[in-house]
Design a protein around this motif. Sequence first.
Motif, mmCIF file in Angstrom:
data_model
loop_
_atom_site.group_PDB
_atom_site.id
_atom_site.type_symbol
_atom_site.label_atom_id
_atom_site.label_comp_id
_atom_site.label_asym_id
_atom_site.label_seq_id
_atom_site.Cartn_x
_atom_site.Cartn_y
_atom_site.Cartn_z
ATOM 1 N N THR A 4 -6.755 2.666 0.490
ATOM 2 C CA THR A 4 -7.091 3.706 -0.493
ATOM 3 C C THR A 4 -6.132 4.887 -0.408
ATOM 4 O OG1 THR A 4 -9.424 3.073 -0.368
ATOM 5 C CG2 THR A 4 -8.921 5.232 -1.333
ATOM 6 N N HIS A 5 -5.817 5.320 0.830
ATOM 7 C CA HIS A 5 -4.922 6.479 0.997
ATOM 8 C C HIS A 5 -3.676 6.131 1.825
ATOM 9 C CE1 HIS A 5 -7.924 9.061 -0.801
ATOM 10 N NE2 HIS A 5 -8.840 8.608 0.061
ATOM 11 N N PHE A 6 -3.431 4.828 1.998
ATOM 12 C CA PHE A 6 -2.291 4.397 2.836
ATOM 13 C C PHE A 6 -0.966 5.002 2.365
ATOM 14 C CE2 PHE A 6 1.278 1.316 3.018
ATOM 15 C CZ PHE A 6 1.513 1.338 4.382
ATOM 16 N N LYS A 7 -0.697 4.909 1.078
ATOM 17 C CA LYS A 7 0.598 5.321 0.556
ATOM 18 C C LYS A 7 0.834 6.812 0.775
ATOM 19 C CE LYS A 7 3.351 4.222 -3.490
ATOM 20 N NZ LYS A 7 3.296 3.749 -4.890
ATOM 21 N N TYR B 5 -0.652 1.958 11.063
ATOM 22 C CA TYR B 5 -1.551 2.886 10.344
ATOM 23 C C TYR B 5 -3.006 2.458 10.516
ATOM 24 C CZ TYR B 5 -3.790 5.249 6.379
ATOM 25 O OH TYR B 5 -4.620 6.011 5.592
ATOM 26 N N PHE B 6 -3.278 1.165 10.287
ATOM 27 C CA PHE B 6 -4.642 0.668 10.436
ATOM 28 C C PHE B 6 -5.127 0.813 11.870
ATOM 29 C CE2 PHE B 6 -4.256 -0.758 6.240
ATOM 30 C CZ PHE B 6 -5.441 -1.321 5.789
ATOM 31 N N LEU B 7 -4.232 0.566 12.826
ATOM 32 C CA LEU B 7 -4.587 0.690 14.240
ATOM 33 C C LEU B 7 -4.964 2.127 14.564
ATOM 34 C CD1 LEU B 7 -4.689 -1.067 16.842
ATOM 35 C CD2 LEU B 7 -2.380 -0.259 17.341
ATOM 36 N N ASP C 69 -12.500 -3.243 5.523
ATOM 37 C CA ASP C 69 -11.599 -2.297 6.188
ATOM 38 C C ASP C 69 -10.262 -2.222 5.463
ATOM 39 O OD1 ASP C 69 -13.497 -1.726 8.045
ATOM 40 O OD2 ASP C 69 -12.387 -2.466 9.793
ATOM 41 N N TYR C 70 -9.810 -3.376 4.955
ATOM 42 C CA TYR C 70 -8.511 -3.406 4.265
ATOM 43 C C TYR C 70 -8.554 -2.530 3.015
ATOM 44 C CZ TYR C 70 -4.157 -5.185 2.306
ATOM 45 O OH TYR C 70 -2.882 -5.270 1.803
ATOM 46 N N ASP C 71 -9.606 -2.693 2.210
ATOM 47 C CA ASP C 71 -9.732 -1.890 0.990
ATOM 48 C C ASP C 71 -9.835 -0.410 1.323
ATOM 49 O OD1 ASP C 71 -9.644 -4.175 -0.535
ATOM 50 O OD2 ASP C 71 -11.836 -4.352 -0.724
ATOM 51 N N ASP D 75 -1.493 -0.717 -8.619
ATOM 52 C CA ASP D 75 -0.967 0.477 -7.942
ATOM 53 C C ASP D 75 -1.228 0.462 -6.443
ATOM 54 O OD1 ASP D 75 -1.815 2.580 -10.744
ATOM 55 O OD2 ASP D 75 0.045 1.505 -10.268
ATOM 56 N N SER D 76 -2.324 -0.151 -6.003
ATOM 57 C CA SER D 76 -2.679 -0.088 -4.583
ATOM 58 C C SER D 76 -1.649 -0.766 -3.700
ATOM 59 C CB SER D 76 -4.047 -0.753 -4.356
ATOM 60 O OG SER D 76 -3.957 -2.145 -4.599
#
Length: 498
Positions: free
Chosen positions: A98-101, A79-81, A92-94, A174-175
């Motif tokens: 934020t909308h990963f899930k 996903y990050f890639l 970048d991680y934060d 929650d994150s």
Amino acid sequence: MDITQDLVVDEVKIKKAIQSEIPLIITTFTLPHEVEIHVEQVIISFLIQIDQENLRNYIPYCVRELMNNAKKANTKRVYFLEKGLDIANPNDYDKGMTHFKENTLSNIDHYLQIQKDKGLYIKFSLRMKNNTIFIEVRNNVEITKSEFIRIYDKFARARQYTDLQEALSLVLDDSEGAGLGLVILILMLKRMGIDENSLDIVKTRKETISRLKIPLEKTRVENFSALSSAIVENINALPQFPENILKVQNLIDDPDSDIEDIAHHISRDPALTADLLKIVNSAHYTLHKKVDDITEAVKIVGIQGIKNLLISYGTQKILGEETKDKKILWRHCYKTAFYAYTLAKNFRKNRNPMNDAYVGAILHDMGKIIFSSVHPDLLNKISSFCSKKGLPASIFENLSAGMNHAEIGALIAEKWNFPENLVNSIRYHHNPSSAPEEYRELVYIVYLANMLCELEAGNVSFDQFESAVLNHFGIASKDKIENLLEKFSNEFQEENSK
């Protein structure tokens, strides 16, 4: 190979893995629901066979949590890639989380397919060794520093909770999926009476590894060990070594005796003489001409070789080969011995380790052979022992089928005054890394020879080989082990066709 190709619970394979104390391996790239169910079924079958079914409500949950965490970590990477974000960069991680899930759940098949295409796996390993259940879940991405800190922060918080209700009211992150799964896992370990330190997360450059160690109940371990000792104490039906063999052994230990005396006493036993001449004239010694003279044969084999021959020959005389089961077991031992000798010859040039490897491998399954030949009165004594100790009948059934046979064989070898190197090659041939340092070379050879035979028989896979042993012999790939097995198998067939 992705486990989704074969979801059958192979109880025979599970039982053999338990008896041999080798790991069961399940590898998947996408961890679909049917694989989760399959893993749970394998664990339950495993627990039933080791009489720990009382853990069936705990261990499957712990494994499912660890595997899903590994799957999530793999999904994060792709996903990050795809989003062009650096997962190791805090900003970048934060931003990515934020909308990963919501983004991944709405298009999960897409991200799982990318994981599979990139070869990102989740590998589950289950093993019983030294009366302890060892579980590993590996995925081939490196955990970041911030993720590592976050996990251990959850571990620290989980230790504060005493029940699930308290955890539910306090876990609010929650994150990261609330972190509740890991908290429940820690609570599960507490319910099992296991220290949460039994769970560890290890990071390497290529993998993240979750390790869970579950020692079996203390009374269970003590009773199992006591059962092994009781069996050995009660094997009165097994005689001492034949008198003629003891006489040759005494001559070897007598500084005043010479080669001719030893050869003369060996020649009084036609079968022992035939075995000695067969060994001398085998491919092991690559002689230019056939040897028929027993004195010359003794000189070629040497004192250590004669000692090993007497131990091997005497054991086979005592245990016999009269039943079908014993013939099958001895056939396996002969092949293992050939492979062990060939391993020593190819990887170690000193003659003594070659001879020790051969006899150590011949005797490695003594415990199994003993169980195939015990008398009814012994079976009754063991059954009575189980009953007095409150042990389930299935423990004895597993034991008599081979479970703990390495310890039984080693105890018998000690009773017969075998040299320490041979005792240890029997005791640790399924647990080579646990062997004392001074005997590890021989144990590694016997272990690898036995595993090659099991691989050839289709009972194990390359994943189940001990990495420490493979590294010791410089074997880095599945292809290399298969080439080695093909070479040894061809040499064994050639030797036995003469």
